[in-house]
Design a protein around this motif. Structure first.
Motif, PDB file in Angstrom:
ATOM      1  N   TYR A  14      -2.433   3.031   1.857  1.00  0.00           N
ATOM      2  CA  TYR A  14      -2.561   3.877   0.664  1.00  0.00           C
ATOM      3  C   TYR A  14      -3.263   5.190   1.025  1.00  0.00           C
ATOM      4  O   TYR A  14      -2.813   6.281   0.676  1.00  0.00           O
ATOM      5  CB  TYR A  14      -3.363   3.122  -0.404  1.00  0.00           C
ATOM      6  N   GLU A  15      -4.331   5.049   1.793  1.00  0.00           N
ATOM      7  CA  GLU A  15      -5.103   6.218   2.215  1.00  0.00           C
ATOM      8  C   GLU A  15      -4.278   7.121   3.133  1.00  0.00           C
ATOM      9  O   GLU A  15      -4.377   8.356   3.063  1.00  0.00           O
ATOM     10  CB  GLU A  15      -6.385   5.737   2.915  1.00  0.00           C
ATOM     11  N   THR A  60      -5.236  -0.933   1.747  1.00  0.00           N
ATOM     12  CA  THR A  60      -6.089   0.224   1.497  1.00  0.00           C
ATOM     13  C   THR A  60      -5.801   1.349   2.483  1.00  0.00           C
ATOM     14  O   THR A  60      -5.745   2.523   2.119  1.00  0.00           O
ATOM     15  CB  THR A  60      -7.569  -0.206   1.619  1.00  0.00           C
ATOM     16  N   ALA A  78       1.111   3.801  -3.222  1.00  0.00           N
ATOM     17  CA  ALA A  78       0.740   5.210  -3.059  1.00  0.00           C
ATOM     18  C   ALA A  78       1.892   6.118  -3.483  1.00  0.00           C
ATOM     19  O   ALA A  78       1.688   7.125  -4.168  1.00  0.00           O
ATOM     20  CB  ALA A  78       0.347   5.484  -1.616  1.00  0.00           C
ATOM     21  N   LEU A 119      -6.340   2.669  -8.895  1.00  0.00           N
ATOM     22  CA  LEU A 119      -6.261   3.185  -7.520  1.00  0.00           C
ATOM     23  C   LEU A 119      -6.508   4.693  -7.545  1.00  0.00           C
ATOM     24  O   LEU A 119      -6.228   5.363  -8.537  1.00  0.00           O
ATOM     25  CB  LEU A 119      -4.882   2.879  -6.933  1.00  0.00           C
ATOM     26  N   GLY A 152       0.822  -1.211   0.000  1.00  0.00           N
ATOM     27  CA  GLY A 152       0.000   0.000   0.000  1.00  0.00           C
ATOM     28  C   GLY A 152       0.854   1.258   0.000  1.00  0.00           C
ATOM     29  O   GLY A 152       0.606   2.210  -0.743  1.00  0.00           O
ATOM     30  N   LEU A 153       1.883   1.255   0.832  1.00  0.00           N
ATOM     31  CA  LEU A 153       2.796   2.406   0.890  1.00  0.00           C
ATOM     32  C   LEU A 153       3.478   2.595  -0.459  1.00  0.00           C
ATOM     33  O   LEU A 153       3.565   3.706  -0.991  1.00  0.00           O
ATOM     34  CB  LEU A 153       3.862   2.187   1.966  1.00  0.00           C
ATOM     35  N   LYS A 178       1.982   6.113  -7.128  1.00  0.00           N
ATOM     36  CA  LYS A 178       0.865   6.881  -7.685  1.00  0.00           C
ATOM     37  C   LYS A 178       1.167   8.370  -7.598  1.00  0.00           C
ATOM     38  O   LYS A 178       0.878   9.134  -8.520  1.00  0.00           O
ATOM     39  CB  LYS A 178      -0.400   6.561  -6.885  1.00  0.00           C
ATOM     40  N   ALA A 179       1.759   8.767  -6.488  1.00  0.00           N
ATOM     41  CA  ALA A 179       2.090  10.181  -6.299  1.00  0.00           C
ATOM     42  C   ALA A 179       3.313  10.577  -7.140  1.00  0.00           C
ATOM     43  O   ALA A 179       3.625  11.756  -7.249  1.00  0.00           O
ATOM     44  CB  ALA A 179       2.349  10.454  -4.820  1.00  0.00           C
ATOM     45  N   VAL A 225      -1.057   7.642   3.082  1.00  0.00           N
ATOM     46  CA  VAL A 225      -0.136   8.429   2.253  1.00  0.00           C
ATOM     47  C   VAL A 225      -0.902   9.546   1.540  1.00  0.00           C
ATOM     48  O   VAL A 225      -0.454  10.700   1.486  1.00  0.00           O
ATOM     49  CB  VAL A 225       0.588   7.530   1.220  1.00  0.00           C
ATOM     50  N   ARG A 226      -2.067   9.193   1.022  1.00  0.00           N
ATOM     51  CA  ARG A 226      -2.855  10.191   0.284  1.00  0.00           C
ATOM     52  C   ARG A 226      -3.212  11.386   1.184  1.00  0.00           C
ATOM     53  O   ARG A 226      -3.029  12.539   0.801  1.00  0.00           O
ATOM     54  CB  ARG A 226      -4.137   9.532  -0.254  1.00  0.00           C
ATOM     55  N   ILE A 239      -3.351  10.457  -6.486  1.00  0.00           N
ATOM     56  CA  ILE A 239      -2.709  11.190  -5.383  1.00  0.00           C
ATOM     57  C   ILE A 239      -1.935  12.355  -5.994  1.00  0.00           C
ATOM     58  O   ILE A 239      -0.744  12.252  -6.295  1.00  0.00           O
ATOM     59  CB  ILE A 239      -1.762  10.276  -4.569  1.00  0.00           C
TER      60      ILE A 239
END
Ligand SMILES: Cc1ncc(C[n+]2csc(CCOP(=O)(O)OP(=O)(O)O)c2C)c(N)n1
Ligand code: SF4
Ligand SMILES: [Mg+2]
Lengths: 644, 339
Positions: free
Chosen positions: A419-420, A416, A283, A455, A279-280, A286-287, A422-423, A458
């Motif tokens: 991930y959240e 999840t 994210a 996903l 998840g980390l 994604k960022a 980090v967001r 971010i």
């Protein structure tokens, strides 16, 4: 777990993947019924493998899990490691266990108590027999029950023979003996050969529950490819165990657990710590940012460090710092530089980090702090689970120090939630604490693998325009301050832990400014609530009793609530991922139920917060034994409360 | 990679470019002013553009430093500057990262981070302002205060034996170890330049006067009347000679100890040790020399930096495995499909 009712949906989480319900079909072959044996169906089976730490029980359990997953069952697992690394062989302290719940129905937990216990020695029997269901199956290795081992476990006689076990179906098999026999011609030392006996046990169990052993054979090939004689030996022993089950007259019945209805998708079994790591990583990717993990080893968090250390080609920096303080400080330094800083630990380490976390609150940089909780206080029960660091996360720093706190509910939910975390950290320029625990960290369940492309976005904005730049000029919607990478010309500025003047960020000791900034920090936390989805309620929206949980109690609560609802009780469940701030709709929901029950593996921390925040006369159910709730414990409490 | 090597063709900068708009709040007469002035003098000459500099500090009078530099800056928490800076430098090796710390900040509460940053050879330029006292908290003794030091917290004199910062840095195999003095402007400038150019972590102990709580602590080393006889300037390749008349020197005795000798009477310049910054055992011995007190560069050696080694591992992984594919990673291990 992760079966019929998509967990994402039931938890009201942002859905990561379109979930379609469908009859399940698994790409694997069924095994033909053995001749001369009765075939019986079971909905669910809970099996526990127990032996000495050196007996390979974790491995056996994991392979049985893979076989079950491939057979299409929903599953939940939990290892139970001894606290000592190398406790003397044969002793109670050296017993290692692995429990698996496999089912044709949805699985919420690794199971309350086993239907089957595999005990490789007397110590394993002694530690675990009390948990076995009445009438359950005990499969024991006769050779492990020699005089020496019986004595080490504190047995006067042999419990397998003296009838002291009571209501248990006992199957005693010469596992070690037969293992040595099939390996006779391989010229292995006795020690090496007898080590293969766990595969005999696995073979017997695979037959008993109609699991195909091909995947394990393939796995053995891979795992031992450097030592071909071990490939041969383990494969032979596995088959020998399987065929023993088939041919022996000892077992009259072979069981079958049909595939579960599972949402379509590609699945993989993951532990909470692996899911959290992924998840980390996802994210950060994604960022579009490198990830920096500053950490110091501690059970049960170390596996995240181990996992992320393998992802170097993803631009992941892992820094094993000199202590937890350096772990969090280095992560914050990295965040200052424009990468996403993460630190991982357990309660004692988090205690050391709090001053630096508070610095992150002041300098308003993104930072993710993962606390994989364990039993405490102090060193406490390092290998056992507890969820008693909620106060520490929400209130455990000096002064008014607001920051978002999120908690994962299941092993796959760790993905999840990470991930959240980090967001939110990036969107609101804030440290975020993520709570997991030892039970989630080591427990495993099937994970419906998401597509990275699907996903949530971010977005990251690094300010580069000098015109109108002030370090503490906030975004009107999120109240986040700008993130500027050192190296950006014209935006040179200083940050630090001394109170900042609003907008300019200059040092300020003005009384009015301090109050203003304290409010600003509180309002920024409150703003995070706009990202919390409506709380999803399992069951009716109003009723007699609402069970409110957080963290790893999810599975036990869900199963307990289902059980009492099946008896026609008006009971519902909500499970909180966002613990600070709390969901905006929570107060209203609490008021729609006559009774609110809060089961926690602590003395009532969420309970106290709910009572303080909503003036609700909630009651607690508290278990502080280093072990998760049993479904029956929660169901029993619910029923007693309903009776008045 | 040295910070000098990452320098790009930067526009001409002046001292003023490095002066922030904040009022300097040290006590008038504090030695920190001189240190700030030398740093602000040297920075523009280094050829690196201003936005590439970052100053990170802990807590203490000395740690106010970043506020006065018009660069990127981070005033962190007590003792932790080296740890914060390590995370920054490892993930952003393109930046020139300077750490400002005090004798309490760097050697008491932050001692652990200091030694680990140095042994790892993270490319941090560490300046430890040693005034042998806790300035900001108003005058308690520090871990460098001399034994018997009478302060508010030690009315009967301190009973703990002090650290020798240079020996600490040598003890953890720091790759660049030097000592400067707040009022020795020229030497300090040289050391700052050397630190900047050194490819790796550097440690400079700067003897600093706190005229409020420990006035005159370094007086014998700074007083014009005495300093020639109390201070030994270390210069690579030059004999270890000092004294008003340059008639005293350091010799290796037959007992393998350093001896202070007077030239003449049979002792010639050829008997005097020649300073060699790369000679680690010599630096160890000089670290423990008290009279005269050596200043300058004790030791400089080259060892790969932590951030370099780390970047190489990341690069090697990318070469071997290709840039990360998240979807593929998700599917690592045994997977199965449900339709
Ligand atoms: C965690 C913590 N403990 C204690 C302090 C109080 N404190 C601030 S500075 C300082 C000592 C500073 O001494 P030094 O590092 O020598 O710096 P100087 O002021 O002498 O430059 C102390 C004890 C603090 N700010 N934070
Ligand atoms: S107290 Fe001492 S060290 Fe601090 S500013 Fe004043 S003179 Fe300088
Ligand atoms: Mg000091």
């Amino acid at each position: 777990m992760g079966g019929g009712v998509p967990r994402e949906k039931s938890l009201g989480q942002p859905r990561m993947e379109e979930e379609r319900k469908g009859a399940m079909r698994v790409e694997t072959q069924a095994v033909a019924a053995a001749p001369g044996k009765r075939r019986e169906q079971r909905d669910s089976v809970v099996i526990r493998f127990a032996g000495d730490s050196g007996d390979g029980m974790q491995l056996t359990g994991m392979q049985f899990t893979t076989e079950s997953a491939l057979a299409g069952n929903d599953i939940g697992t939990l290892p139970d490691f001894p606290a000592e690394i190398r406790a003397p062989a044969g002793t109670l302290a050296g017993v290692s266990g692995f429990q698996l719940n496999f089912s044709s129905l949805e699985v919420y937990t690794p199971g309350d108590s086993p239907d089957v216990l595999v005990a490789m020695n007397p110590a394993a029997l002694k530690v675990n027999i009390g948990d076995l269901k009445p009438g359950g199956i005990l499969l024991a290795d006769r050779d492990g029950f020699d005089a020496g081992n019986l004595k080490k476990a504190g047995y006067a006689g042999n419990p397998l023979e003296d009838g002291s076990l009571g209501q248990v179906q006992v199957f005693v098999v010469d596992m070690t003996g037969m293992t040595l026999k099939v390996l006779e011609d391989l010229k292995l030392s006795n020690k090496v050969a007898s080590r293969c006996k766990n595969f005999f046990a696995l073979g017997v169990c695979s037959w008993l529950y109609s699991r195909p052993i091909e995947t394990t054979l393939k796995w053995i090939q891979d795992k031992f490819k450097k030592t071909p004689e071990l490939v041969e030996a383990n494969a032979r022993v596995l088959k020998a165990g399987y065929h023993f089950g088939e041919t022996t007259e000892m077992f009259a019945v072979q069981y079958e657990v049909k595939p579960a209805r599972i949402s379509p998708g590609t699945y993989r079994n993951v532990t909470g710590n692996t899911a959290l790591s992924l998840g980390l990583l996802a994210a950060a990717n994604k960022a579009g940012l490198p990830l920096f993990l500053g950490s110091y080893p501690i059970t049960p968090a170390s596996d995240i460090l181990h996992e992320l250390a393998q992802y170097k080609n993803f631009g992941v920096y892992t820094f094993q710092a000199e202590d937890e303080i350096a772990g969090v400080c280095s992560a914050l330094g990295a965040s200052f530089g424009g990468v996403i800083g993460v630190t991982t630990s357990s309660g004692p380490g988090i205690a050391l980090k709090q001053e630096a976390i508070n610095l992150a609150v002041m300098v308003e940089l993104p930072l993710v702090i993962c606390n994989i909780q364990r039993g405490g206080p102090s060193t406490g029960l390092p290998t056992k689970t507890e969820q008693a660091d909620l106060y520490q996360a929400v209130f455990g720093r000096n002064s008014d120090s607001p920051l978002p706190v999120l908690a994962a509910a299941t092993p796959t939910d760790c993905f999840t939630t990470a991930y959240e975390a980090v967001r939110i950290a990036i969107k609101y320029m804030t440290p975020v604490i993520l709570l997991s625990d030892g039970y989630l960290a080591n427990g495993a369940e099937p994970w419906s693998i998401p597509r990275f492309e699907e996903l949530p976005a971010i977005p990251v904005h690094f300010r580069t325009e000098a015109e109108g730049f002030f370090p503490y000029l906030r975004d009107p919607e999120t109240l986040a301050r700008p993130w500027v990478k050192p190296g950006t010309p014209g935006l040179e500025h200083r940050i630090g832990g001394i109170e900042k003047e609003d907008v300019t960020g200059n040092i300020s000791y003005s009384p009015a400014n301090h109050e203003l900034m304290t409010h600003a920090r509180a309002q920024k936390l409150a703003a995070v609530a706009q990202d919390i989805p409506p709380t999803s309620i399992r069951g009716d929206h109003a009723g007699d009793l609402l069970v409110v949980g957080w963290g790893s109690t999810y599975g036990s609560i869900a199963a307990a609530v289902d059980e009492v609802r099946a008896r026609g009780k008006r009971v519902s469940q909500i499970h909180l991922r966002y613990l600070n701030p709390l969901p905006p709709d929570l107060g209203g929901i609490l008021r729609r139920f006559k009774t609110v029950l809060v089961p926690e593996m602590n003395m009532g921390q969420l309970l106290t917060i709910l009572r303080a925040m909503y003036l609700v006369d909630a009651v607690g159910l508290n278990k502080i034994q280093g072990q998760p709730f049993k479904i029956s414990e929660i169901a029993g409490r619910i029923l007693r409360l309903l009776e008045g | 990679m040295s910070d000098a090597a990452v320098a790009t063709a930067a526009p001409k900068l002046t001292r003023k470019d490095f002066v922030s708009d904040q009022d300097v709040r040290w006590c008038p007469g504090c030695g920190d002013y001189s240190i700030l002035a030398q740093v602000q003098k040297v920075m523009p000459e280094l050829g690196l553009s201003r936005e590439k500099f970052v100053f990170i500090s802990g807590i203490g009078c000395s740690s106010r430093f970043p506020y006065y530099m018009n660069t990127y800056g981070f005033h962190s928490i007590h003792g932790r500057a080296a740890a914060v800076a390590s995370g920054l430098k490892i993930s952003r090796p393109d930046l020139s990262v300077w750490v400002v710390t005090g004798d309490g900040d760097g050697l008491s509460i932050g001692g652990n981070h200091l030694i680990h940053a140095l042994r790892r050879n993270v490319g941090l330029k560490i300046l430890l302002f040693n005034n042998r006292i806790y300035g900001l908290t108003k005058g308690q003794y520090s871990p460098t205060s001399e034994l018997g030091k009478v302060t508010k917290s030690t009315p009967a004199g301190s009973v703990d034996y002090p650290f020798n910062p240079i020996a600490v840095a040598m003890g953890v195999d720091a790759t660049f170890v030097a000592r400067g003095v707040d009022v020795e402007a020229k030497l300090l400038q040289d050391l700052l330049r050397r630190a900047y150019e050194h490819p790796g972590g550097t440690f400079i102990e700067i003897l600093q006067n706190c005229n409020i709580f420990n006035d005159g602590v370094w007086e014998t080393l700074t007083d014009k009347a005495t300093k020639a006889d109390t201070v030994l300037l270390l210069e690579h390749g030059k004999p270890l000679i000092f004294g008003k008349n340059r008639d005293k020197g350091i010799k290796l005795g037959s007992d393998s100890r350093l001896q202070v000798v007077t030239l003449g009477n049979g002792t010639q310049e050829g008997d005097i040790l020649v300073h060699d910054e790369t000679n680690r055992p010599l630096a160890y011995m000089l670290a423990h020399l008290e009279t005269p007190t050596p200043i300058g560069v004790f030791h400089a050696t080259i060892r790969p930096t932590y951030e370099e080694a780390m970047s190489k591992q990341l690069e090697a992984a990318r070469q071997k495995l290709g840039p990360g594919d998240v979807n593929a990673l998700f599917k690592r291990g045994e997977t199965w499909v449900v339709r």
